[in-house]
Design an enzyme around this catalytic site. Structure first.
Site, PDB file in Angstrom:
ATOM      1  N   ARG A 133       0.828  -1.210   0.000  1.00 36.11           N
ATOM      2  CA  ARG A 133       0.000   0.000   0.000  1.00 36.11           C
ATOM      3  C   ARG A 133       0.864   1.262   0.000  1.00 36.11           C
ATOM      4  O   ARG A 133       1.818   1.383   0.750  1.00 36.11           O
ATOM      5  CB  ARG A 133      -0.929   0.021   1.210  1.00 36.11           C
ATOM      6  CG  ARG A 133      -1.815   1.273   1.139  1.00 36.11           C
ATOM      7  CD  ARG A 133      -3.058   1.168   1.914  1.00 36.11           C
ATOM      8  NE  ARG A 133      -2.851   1.351   3.337  1.00 36.11           N
ATOM      9  CZ  ARG A 133      -3.847   1.589   4.165  1.00 36.11           C
ATOM     10  NH1 ARG A 133      -5.073   1.658   3.722  1.00 36.11           N
ATOM     11  NH2 ARG A 133      -3.605   1.727   5.447  1.00 36.11           N
ATOM     12  N   ARG A 177      -3.679  -2.681  14.731  1.00 30.25           N
ATOM     13  CA  ARG A 177      -4.877  -2.072  14.127  1.00 30.25           C
ATOM     14  C   ARG A 177      -5.934  -3.131  13.796  1.00 30.25           C
ATOM     15  O   ARG A 177      -7.120  -2.890  13.939  1.00 30.25           O
ATOM     16  CB  ARG A 177      -4.477  -1.292  12.868  1.00 30.25           C
ATOM     17  CG  ARG A 177      -3.684  -0.032  13.207  1.00 30.25           C
ATOM     18  CD  ARG A 177      -3.077   0.584  11.975  1.00 30.25           C
ATOM     19  NE  ARG A 177      -4.065   1.065  11.039  1.00 30.25           N
ATOM     20  CZ  ARG A 177      -3.888   1.131   9.726  1.00 30.25           C
ATOM     21  NH1 ARG A 177      -2.748   0.733   9.196  1.00 30.25           N
ATOM     22  NH2 ARG A 177      -4.820   1.603   8.956  1.00 30.25           N
TER      23      ARG A 177
HETATM   24  P1  AMP Z   1      -7.404   5.195   8.450  1.00 34.26           P
HETATM   25  O1  AMP Z   1      -6.722   6.109   7.497  1.00 34.26           O
HETATM   26  O2  AMP Z   1      -8.898   5.204   8.316  1.00 34.26           O
HETATM   27  O3  AMP Z   1      -6.846   3.790   8.423  1.00 34.26           O
HETATM   28  O4  AMP Z   1      -7.111   5.767   9.916  1.00 34.26           O
HETATM   29  C1  AMP Z   1      -5.785   5.888  10.411  1.00 34.26           C
HETATM   30  C2  AMP Z   1      -5.822   6.027  11.925  1.00 34.26           C
HETATM   31  O5  AMP Z   1      -6.560   7.198  12.294  1.00 34.26           O
HETATM   32  C3  AMP Z   1      -6.516   4.882  12.660  1.00 34.26           C
HETATM   33  O6  AMP Z   1      -5.656   3.777  12.874  1.00 34.26           O
HETATM   34  C4  AMP Z   1      -6.915   5.573  13.961  1.00 34.26           C
HETATM   35  O7  AMP Z   1      -5.797   5.738  14.816  1.00 34.26           O
HETATM   36  C5  AMP Z   1      -7.310   6.964  13.484  1.00 34.26           C
HETATM   37  N1  AMP Z   1      -8.752   7.025  13.133  1.00 34.26           N
HETATM   38  C6  AMP Z   1      -9.304   7.204  11.902  1.00 34.26           C
HETATM   39  N2  AMP Z   1     -10.635   7.215  11.965  1.00 34.26           N
HETATM   40  C7  AMP Z   1     -10.950   7.035  13.260  1.00 34.26           C
HETATM   41  C8  AMP Z   1     -12.182   6.934  13.963  1.00 34.26           C
HETATM   42  N3  AMP Z   1     -13.364   6.983  13.329  1.00 34.26           N
HETATM   43  N4  AMP Z   1     -12.118   6.762  15.322  1.00 34.26           N
HETATM   44  C9  AMP Z   1     -10.944   6.711  15.975  1.00 34.26           C
HETATM   45  N5  AMP Z   1      -9.758   6.781  15.368  1.00 34.26           N
HETATM   46  C10 AMP Z   1      -9.749   6.939  14.019  1.00 34.26           C
END
Ligand code: AMP
Length: 241
Positions: A133, A177
């Protein structure tokens, strides 16, 4: 599924399920904005805002940022003019508490979640995807160097900017994650199942095939049977009707 006033479609799935890429397609098909909570948080981090400074430690460890912070940030984003007809949410809600807060905020505007699409990918496929990715530092598009057959030193096919690997894509953080997803986000599926808006799409194969399945599940377009499975010479494009 038709985009109406304040209709919100959302994508739920484990890390690396392809939520960002598919949410973009759904946004284009519906003619509404794609809003990713992860992108909003990364923008806050870049600008060193109070939200960004708090979020940093959670994100770098692969943990969820506290609900109050994320809910406030996303609800504020939904109030902007470009979201007036609704949005496709990507990465939000990630907890049942966030899902309830979203229901309340939408109800106050006469809106609701019209479709919650679960991108289903088995854990072993997720792990395989990790190394490939890449994210564009300019337009935030995500790509997979193997699945999309891009050269490893490629620049962004959309805007030409640099493609980088995210810090939270390193294996130890990804393992965390995935565990967080299973504990905290998987229960969100039930929240939408009982409301009758949950759909599921198998997201374990090519981007194009997943796209066809997603659009079909949302009642938007082509069926996956019109798409070819990817081969070395054919990366898996849909056949036009
Ligand atoms: P993503 O790009 O969606 O994979 O998000 C990256 C990181 O941002 C996640 O691993 C969380 O640490 C944080 N994050 C994103 N969206 C959320 C959410 N809705 N609630 C809590 N943490 C979030």
């Amino acid at each position: 599924m038709v985009a109406g006033r304040f209709s919100v479609a959302l994508l739920i799935g484990p890390p690396d399920a392809g939520k960002g890429t598919q949410a973009r397609y759904v946004g284009e098909a519906l003619g509404i904005r794609h809003v990713a909570s992860g992108d909003l948080l990364r923008e806050h981090r870049q600008r060193d805002t109070p939200i960004g400074l708090t979020a940093r430690a959670y994100m770098d460890q692969g943990d969820l940022v506290p609900d109050e912070l994320v809910v406030q940030m996303v609800i504020e984003r939904l109030a902007r003019p470009d979201a007036a007809r609704g949005v496709v949410l990507d990465g939000f809600p990630r907890t049942v508490c966030q899902a309830r807060a979203l229901d309340v905020a939408l109800a106050e505007r006469g809106g609701r979640v019209t479709a919650a699409l679960f991108l289903d990918v088995p854990t072993d496929v997720l792990v395989e995807r990790l190394s490939g990715r890449r994210v564009c530092i300019g337009c935030h598009s995500t790509f997979h160097v193997v699945l999309q057959q891009l050269p490893f030193d490629s620049t962004c096919p959309h805007c030409g900017d640099r493609l980088v690997q995210r810090a939270d894509d390193i294996p130890s953080v990804v393992t965390r994650r995935v565990a967080v997803y299973q504990q905290q986000t998987a229960p969100v599926l039930d929240h939408y199942r009982v409301r009758g808006v949950l759909r599921r799409a198998d997201a374990s194969s090519s981007v194009e095939l997943t796209r066809a399945r997603v659009l079909e599940q949302l009642g938007l377009r082509e069926s996956p049977e019109l798409c070819s499975e990817p081969t070395e010479r054919n990366p898996g494009h849909c056949v036009s009707r």
